[in-house]
Design an enzyme around this catalytic site. Sequence first.
Site, PDB file in Angstrom:
ATOM      1  N   VAL A  62      45.485  65.704  34.503  1.00  0.00           N
ATOM      2  CA  VAL A  62      46.749  66.428  34.348  1.00  0.00           C
ATOM      3  C   VAL A  62      46.380  67.880  34.086  1.00  0.00           C
ATOM      4  CG1 VAL A  62      48.946  66.567  33.136  1.00  0.00           C
ATOM      5  CG2 VAL A  62      47.750  64.379  33.271  1.00  0.00           C
TER       6      VAL A  62
ATOM      7  N   SER B   1      52.132  71.192  29.856  1.00  0.00           N
ATOM      8  CA  SER B   1      50.902  71.970  29.762  1.00  0.00           C
ATOM      9  C   SER B   1      51.056  73.400  30.267  1.00  0.00           C
ATOM     10  CB  SER B   1      49.772  71.272  30.533  1.00  0.00           C
ATOM     11  OG  SER B   1      49.995  71.329  31.924  1.00  0.00           O
TER      12      SER B   1
ATOM     13  N   ARG C 288      36.994  79.853  45.636  1.00  0.00           N
ATOM     14  CA  ARG C 288      37.156  78.410  45.486  1.00  0.00           C
ATOM     15  C   ARG C 288      38.381  77.975  46.277  1.00  0.00           C
ATOM     16  NH1 ARG C 288      35.917  76.471  39.863  1.00  0.00           N
ATOM     17  NH2 ARG C 288      33.864  76.566  40.840  1.00  0.00           N
TER      18      ARG C 288
ATOM     19  N   ARG D 248      54.463  67.110  38.227  1.00  0.00           N
ATOM     20  CA  ARG D 248      55.369  66.758  37.130  1.00  0.00           C
ATOM     21  C   ARG D 248      56.436  67.835  37.003  1.00  0.00           C
ATOM     22  NH1 ARG D 248      53.635  65.065  30.967  1.00  0.00           N
ATOM     23  NH2 ARG D 248      52.487  67.027  31.066  1.00  0.00           N
TER      24      ARG D 248
ATOM     25  N   GLU E 285      57.697  57.627  27.365  1.00  0.00           N
ATOM     26  CA  GLU E 285      57.283  58.418  26.203  1.00  0.00           C
ATOM     27  C   GLU E 285      58.434  58.714  25.251  1.00  0.00           C
ATOM     28  OE1 GLU E 285      55.806  62.167  27.648  1.00  0.00           O
ATOM     29  OE2 GLU E 285      57.570  62.530  28.873  1.00  0.00           O
TER      30      GLU E 285
ATOM     31  N   PHE F 275      51.089  58.422  23.615  1.00  0.00           N
ATOM     32  CA  PHE F 275      51.240  58.239  22.171  1.00  0.00           C
ATOM     33  C   PHE F 275      51.902  59.430  21.494  1.00  0.00           C
ATOM     34  CE2 PHE F 275      50.296  57.447  17.812  1.00  0.00           C
ATOM     35  CZ  PHE F 275      49.721  58.591  17.295  1.00  0.00           C
ATOM     36  N   LEU F 276      51.554  60.644  21.885  1.00  0.00           N
ATOM     37  CA  LEU F 276      51.986  61.805  21.112  1.00  0.00           C
ATOM     38  C   LEU F 276      53.483  62.067  21.249  1.00  0.00           C
ATOM     39  CD1 LEU F 276      48.889  64.017  21.826  1.00  0.00           C
ATOM     40  CD2 LEU F 276      49.527  63.052  19.618  1.00  0.00           C
TER      41      LEU F 276
ATOM     42  N   PRO G  77      40.844  64.842  30.240  1.00  0.00           N
ATOM     43  CA  PRO G  77      41.120  66.270  30.085  1.00  0.00           C
ATOM     44  C   PRO G  77      40.351  67.204  31.008  1.00  0.00           C
ATOM     45  CG  PRO G  77      39.614  65.574  28.376  1.00  0.00           C
ATOM     46  CD  PRO G  77      39.965  64.344  29.167  1.00  0.00           C
TER      47      PRO G  77
ATOM     48  N   ASP H 212      48.743  70.265  23.988  1.00  0.00           N
ATOM     49  CA  ASP H 212      49.888  70.712  24.764  1.00  0.00           C
ATOM     50  C   ASP H 212      51.130  70.493  23.907  1.00  0.00           C
ATOM     51  OD1 ASP H 212      50.505  68.014  24.916  1.00  0.00           O
ATOM     52  OD2 ASP H 212      50.279  67.859  27.077  1.00  0.00           O
TER      53      ASP H 212
END
Length: 751
Positions: A116, A289, A326, A353, A443, A469-470, A552, A653
Amino acid sequence: MTAYAPRADLSVAKPILAFAEESLAAHGLNAEEFWAGVSAIVHELAPRNAELLRRRDALQLQIDEYHRATPGIPDPAAYRAFLTEIGYLSAVPHEVRVTTTHVAPEIALCAGPQLVVPILNARFALNAANARWGSLYDALYGTDAIPHEGDLAPGAGYNPARGAAVIARGRELLDLIAPLQALEGISLNAEVPSAPEWSHSAATRYSVQDGELRVELGDFTVCALADPAALVGYTGSAESPDSILLVHHGLHAEIVIDRTGQIGSSDAAGVQDIVLEAALTTIMDLEDSVAAVDAEDKALGYRNWRGLMARTLSEEITKGGTSFTRSMAADRTYLAPGGGTVTLPGRSVLFVRNVGHLMYGDSILDRAGAETPEGIVDAIMTALGALDDLRGDLANSRTPSMYIVKPKMHGPDEAAFTAELFARVEALLGLPPLTLKIGIMDEERRTSANLAASIAAAADRVAFINTGFLDRTGDEIHTSMHAGPFLPKAAIRTAPWLTAYEARNVTIGVECGLTGHAQIGKGMWAMPDLMAAMLEQKIGHVRAGASTAWVPSPTAATLHAIHYHQVDAFAARAEVSGDRSSTGTGAGAGAPDSLATLLQVPLAEPADLDPATVAAELENSAQSILGYVVRWIDQGVGCSKVPDINDIGLMEDRATLRISSQLLANWLLHGVITEDEIDAALVRCAAVVDRQNAADPLYEALLGADGTTPGLAFTAARRLVLEGAAQPSGYTEPLLHELRRAKKAAQAQSR
């Protein structure tokens, strides 16, 4: 000040207008018809969006009143009856059967890591898109997956002892995913299917003969693969290949051979590296994020998404004084063992998202001049940005689909609204019905409690569910804010509701038929520097039956890929869903009594909140809030590695911010801590955060140059706690957006 131009009866911010009309022109779409269609969607669906938000508020008000009248842990039967009576709990559907079609195999059929990343950062986005393949040797050597102590400590140059440990770990993995079987020179023992010496660690040469892999060992034994089907392809010549491509549990691994390379030149078999297929999928994030607060920010995100879909996104990078461009990785082509070629994708399959239903933005103003729901605008603009893929070679989607993760939905009505929105966007852009797939983030508590009904509301579109979870804990605290003081964060992690939450997500997902149609995912490993701990612990997500889990970084994705070789995720799913299945109705109810456990409120007993525990939690949370918010408000950084109070870097985040601010708001409400104690902790921790950011030339001290004048970031942190109980669902976005906009205005004025 945002500049606007009229389109239909809308006012469209010029950065959004430029993005949209460039895309329309590129695909031959009529701009006048497009904007008329956008107006219809906005004016018909925005009132419905607002009604859903009012419903959230009404339910929360009733729950607050219930807890005020009956504080403490509620009686399970009475509480469940109350939640059913007010409509918080929906009836479990008789049967739910997901029917989503045209889903990429990486989503529907394979299991592997998921990244993510903030889409406003092109470099991060490119790194993640290219993280489909990662060097195992680099991931092991550069992290604490190999211990940093003694002879293995990394130094200024290459440490051969550390390198040897990396190579040994790599060979162990090869023995797992591609076990060898002797062709000659070994007397096979039926009780010992493979002897220790039949190991890739003893290999001296790899070749392909008659369509099969041959591995010569140091004792001149010649081995083949125990499962010949594990060989997928190779590059170079069959007699002396440059690489060997293997497959195991649906994931690929490549043995790179280069006898002139730094590592390969001293390796008996010339193995230079082992490259693992890693991040099968990546979520490009416009939500938690990123710090996208206005049309300028949103347009940047939409442009980056379009560049990814067109495979034209690039970024100039400077490292060590050397600059390079890149761009997105090419696909990988190999010679097939039986003739012909095999081509594998070089990039992750990308989701995007969108934001949830809560926030309104300035990208498009309605006919009354009012801001419009960001979620509606996101759906339109990201779908428009995906046309290069959907009308092109389907290089991302593999099938004619676009994958949109929709966060922070509260229950089945909101999922149904999203499905309707997506149908309207498809019609607007002339896309076939059901092109836009939905990722449902489990969530929010009302979604968790009504997961089967939420899936049913989008059963022909759902391509993803996951746990987090958060955010889920943040909503847990806010929903029962008035019941009493909550446990500290670490203790909440061990409370029964969380175990039920994680298990129900898999069980209900399986019962609803997601297998073969969609991912079932798990949440983030938030400690990017602690890879040894991740390797030890995150395998639990695979054992739980999840087909993906968040990591991450690309390095973490490479290491997490090991877990999917160690455990067959779909076999694990079959086992755990069978163990936890309900009565076999297929109704998606989850295990017996799991809802009762899910609804247990994790309140603290007096003994749980002794002064030392409270003081430590206050200090830790205050520092975490400040460390994240200062970058968000002052620099527009929505996700970064933020040192905690012990200087351990944590990937933060808005979800981590939500749980910390809501816990302190809860404790403040119930007298566990005082406003004076909060202020004192914030002032103390401001000095810590200032020290941790001393090397950042763009950093601004939280309390100003004089050490006493709070900046906007400090103000935001304080308000998030003091006003936390009043924030909708405990979300941090309203305050963050308000103060980030103020900061951007001040920065613009000072230029």
